[in-house]
Scaffold this active site. Structure first.
Site, PDB file in Angstrom:
ATOM      1  N   ASP A 319      24.941  71.942   5.703  1.00  0.00           N
ATOM      2  CA  ASP A 319      26.194  71.658   6.429  1.00  0.00           C
ATOM      3  C   ASP A 319      27.328  72.261   5.607  1.00  0.00           C
ATOM      4  OD1 ASP A 319      26.862  69.558   8.881  1.00  0.00           O
ATOM      5  OD2 ASP A 319      28.595  69.973   7.595  1.00  0.00           O
ATOM      6  N   ASP A 346      28.160  77.834   4.267  1.00  0.00           N
ATOM      7  CA  ASP A 346      28.560  78.328   5.587  1.00  0.00           C
ATOM      8  C   ASP A 346      27.369  78.984   6.288  1.00  0.00           C
ATOM      9  OD1 ASP A 346      29.738  79.395   7.797  1.00  0.00           O
ATOM     10  OD2 ASP A 346      31.268  80.555   6.716  1.00  0.00           O
ATOM     11  N   ASP A 365      21.723  72.649  14.910  1.00  0.00           N
ATOM     12  CA  ASP A 365      22.376  71.598  15.696  1.00  0.00           C
ATOM     13  C   ASP A 365      23.856  71.977  15.674  1.00  0.00           C
ATOM     14  OD1 ASP A 365      22.369  69.369  17.254  1.00  0.00           O
ATOM     15  OD2 ASP A 365      22.454  67.939  15.607  1.00  0.00           O
ATOM     16  N   CYS A 418      25.576  69.451  22.285  1.00  0.00           N
ATOM     17  CA  CYS A 418      25.742  68.243  23.097  1.00  0.00           C
ATOM     18  C   CYS A 418      26.884  68.483  24.071  1.00  0.00           C
ATOM     19  CB  CYS A 418      25.964  67.008  22.231  1.00  0.00           C
ATOM     20  SG  CYS A 418      27.335  67.144  21.081  1.00  0.00           S
TER      21      CYS A 418
HETATM   22  C1  LIG Z   1      26.719  68.688  16.180  1.00  0.00           C
HETATM   23  S1  LIG Z   1      27.220  68.407  14.581  1.00  0.00           S
HETATM   24  C2  LIG Z   1      25.712  67.954  13.809  1.00  0.00           C
HETATM   25  C3  LIG Z   1      25.257  66.573  14.017  1.00  0.00           C
HETATM   26  C4  LIG Z   1      24.110  66.204  13.090  1.00  0.00           C
HETATM   27  N1  LIG Z   1      23.028  67.151  13.158  1.00  0.00           N
HETATM   28  C5  LIG Z   1      23.591  64.826  13.396  1.00  0.00           C
HETATM   29  O1  LIG Z   1      22.515  64.702  13.975  1.00  0.00           O
HETATM   30  O2  LIG Z   1      24.303  63.876  13.064  1.00  0.00           O
HETATM   31  C6  LIG Z   1      27.428  70.030  13.928  1.00  0.00           C
HETATM   32  C7  LIG Z   1      27.528  70.101  12.439  1.00  0.00           C
HETATM   33  O3  LIG Z   1      27.702  71.480  12.090  1.00  0.00           O
HETATM   34  C8  LIG Z   1      28.504  71.522  10.937  1.00  0.00           C
HETATM   35  N2  LIG Z   1      29.074  72.889  10.856  1.00  0.00           N
HETATM   36  C9  LIG Z   1      30.103  73.396  11.558  1.00  0.00           C
HETATM   37  N3  LIG Z   1      30.324  74.674  11.218  1.00  0.00           N
HETATM   38  C10 LIG Z   1      29.418  74.980  10.261  1.00  0.00           C
HETATM   39  C11 LIG Z   1      29.156  76.143   9.489  1.00  0.00           C
HETATM   40  N4  LIG Z   1      29.873  77.272   9.649  1.00  0.00           N
HETATM   41  N5  LIG Z   1      28.162  76.089   8.587  1.00  0.00           N
HETATM   42  C12 LIG Z   1      27.428  74.964   8.416  1.00  0.00           C
HETATM   43  N6  LIG Z   1      27.629  73.837   9.127  1.00  0.00           N
HETATM   44  C13 LIG Z   1      28.615  73.852  10.035  1.00  0.00           C
HETATM   45  C14 LIG Z   1      29.518  70.419  11.144  1.00  0.00           C
HETATM   46  O4  LIG Z   1      30.056  69.988   9.921  1.00  0.00           O
HETATM   47  C15 LIG Z   1      28.683  69.350  11.838  1.00  0.00           C
HETATM   48  O5  LIG Z   1      28.196  68.407  10.920  1.00  0.00           O
END
Ligand SMILES: C[S@@+](CC[C@H](N)C(=O)[O-])C[C@H]1O[C@@H](n2cnc3c(N)ncnc32)[C@H](O)[C@@H]1O
Length: 473
Positions: A319, A346, A365, A418
């Site tokens: 993340d 990232d 996700d 989602c």
């Molecule tokens: C839909 S949420 C994930 C929910 C999580 N999998 C759960 O079940 O609780 C998307 C996640 O992607 C992360 N995210 C957003 N941009 C990102 C990036 N460029 N690299 C890595 N993670 C990222 C966000 O911080 C967030 O936690």
């Protein structure tokens, strides 16, 4: 929606900067509590559910008052744009109304327009609500709310069957989003979606197979005389997923203990379906979970692996928020979900994070507009803008393209959101397959279909989307 720490209620947070003065009014405690939440969501740009968790769930309100305060707070936040439009119709100078007075007017307007509250009681309580912190504005509140009572018969100010603006008002959606839902889902599914988004979400739990069994959990609930229904979504039984028939069961000490022991967790049925569905038939040697957040899917994936393969996966998580990675480790530990490596970095620059490593499966996700979860995240409806959707789609495609070279040949790349917008779901899938990074990938069946695409309708799970790509070359 991506969430950030500053949007959440900090630990030990004692309330808003200017808390409403102790009520010298006769407003009911439930309405005062709902107003407190509505104000905090606006002032702090917070998530309604988080504020409800601290201000209502932990309050000393009776369970009936808590339920009503929660319904009011969620309803007002969900409908805020439409409520403002109605309030403005009843005001001579809308810009002169102070934000905290407007919050109180929103609560009463919601009761008048959407809950069909009797006019006298709604006006009376609305005036008392304003009087609780701004005695001088109670006359204005009285006049405005009386006008709104008079407007009620004409709401939604047009024929919703013919006029999208009236349809948007009737279901308290922004007009642009109403148009977009109709274009993306078709008129009937869009209508179902909007209606269902205004209802209370069912409560689903997941049985953590890393800690207990379905049989033991069902027996524990039976002993408490609490109903649990096994859940199927789109005719697919979701492993370990149950609907809790009476949400008050969560307040029982025995049930709290099950949560504390990591034997069960709250998770929407569609989210559980996605986690179970992205696992391949044969156990992969390694799995990278991208966008692992606070570990909900991590726990579900390992629980499903226990069920499907009899053992957990070699799982690496990623993340881009360090605070989430820390929370993920703590939570995964409590649920006995094994995490080989929890990375912060990232996902758009995956090479920089994992070097040349290959994984048998990568599951993304993805951050998304979150529209499939509007019942649980009512603030999204009026915060999201059309440009945000395009930006999410750009990031989602970038994540897939960045992950693709790290999937071993013969392995799978899974992608989930989602939300329900075509741009973020099928649009991203198509763009990926047509891009250079997508060469060598083909769509693989998921539960015997081309994708998971759960729909939102009254009583349903949230609306989630998932696909699997197989790397063939
Ligand atoms: C839909 S949420 C994930 C929910 C999580 N999998 C759960 O079940 O609780 C998307 C996640 O992607 C992360 N995210 C957003 N941009 C990102 C990036 N460029 N690299 C890595 N993670 C990222 C966000 O911080 C967030 O936690």
């Amino acid at each position: 929606m991506p969430d950030t720490p500053e949007k959440r209620e900090p630990k030990g947070y004692a309330g808003p900067k200017n808390p409403p003065k102790k009520p010298r009014s006769k407003a009911s405690p439930a309405r005062l509590a709902a107003l407190d939440v509505v104000r905090a969501v606006r002032e702090r740009d917070a998530f309604a559910q988080d504020v409800i968790g601290t201000r209502i769930d932990r309050s000393d309100l009776s369970s009936e008052d808590r339920a009503f305060a929660t319904k009011l707070a969620l309803g007002v936040v969900s409908a805020s744009g439409t409520l403002d439009e109605v309030i403005d119709r009843a005001l001579n100078a809308p810009d002169d109304v102070k934000p905290d007075v407007r919050d109180a007017l929103r609560v009463s307007t919601y009761e008048i327009i959407f809950l069909g509250k009797t006019p006298h009681a709604a006006v009376d309580q609305g005036v008392e609500l304003v009087r609780s912190f701004a005695v001088s504005a109670s006359g204005l509140a009285n006049a405005v709310l009386r006008k709104i009572v008079a407007l009620r018969a004409a709401f939604p100010f047009g024929d919703p069957m013919r006029d999208p603006e009236a349809l948007a008002r009737l279901h308290a959606f922004p007009l642009w989003l109403t148009r977009r839902l109709i274009a993306d889902l078709g008129p009937q599914a869009a209508l179902d979606f909007m209606r269902a988004s205004n209802e209370q979400a069912p409560l689903f739990i997941a049985v953590n197979a890393a800690k207990t069994t379905d049989e033991a959990l069902v027996a524990a609930f039976e002993k408490l005389d609490e109903g649990l229904d096994p859940v199927a979504v789109d005719n697919v039984r979701v492993p370990g997923c149950y609907r809790v028939l009476d949400t008050r069961a969560l307040l029982l000490p025995e049930v709290k203990r099950l949560f504390g022991q990591g034997k069960i967790l709250v998770s929407d049925a569609a989210s559980q379906l996605v986690a179970a569905s992205v696992l391949p038939e044969r156990k992969p040697g390694s799995l990278l979970e991208v966008g692992a957040g606070r570990a909900t899917k991590t726990i579900l994936l390992q629980s499903d692996a226990e069920r499907a393969y009899g053992s957990q996966l070699e799982l690496t998580t990623l993340d881009n928020h360090d605070f989430k990675t820390r929370l993920l480790k703590e939570r995964a530990d409590r649920y006995n979900a094994q995490v080989a490596e929890a990375l912060t970095g990232d996902a758009l620059e995956l090479d920089a994070v994992v070097g040349e490593r290959l994984f048998d499966e990568i599951f993304i996700d993805a951050p998304c507009s979150g529209l499939g979860t509007l019942r649980r995240h009512p603030e999204i409806r009026w915060r999201i803008r059309p440009a945000d959707i395009a930006e999410f789609a750009r990031v989602q495609l970038g994540m897939l393209q960045s992950a693709a070279p790290h999937v071993a040949v013969g392995g799978t790349l899974a992608y989930a959101t989602c939300t329900v917008t075509r741009e973020e779901n099928n649009g991203v899938v198509k763009a990926f397959l047509e891009s250079a990074a997508g060469a060598g990938f083909e769509l693989a069946p998921i539960n015997g279909r081309s994708c998971v695409a759960t729909r939102l309708y009254p009583g349903s799970s949230d609306a989630h989307f998932a696909v699997r790509f197989l790397r063939t070359a």
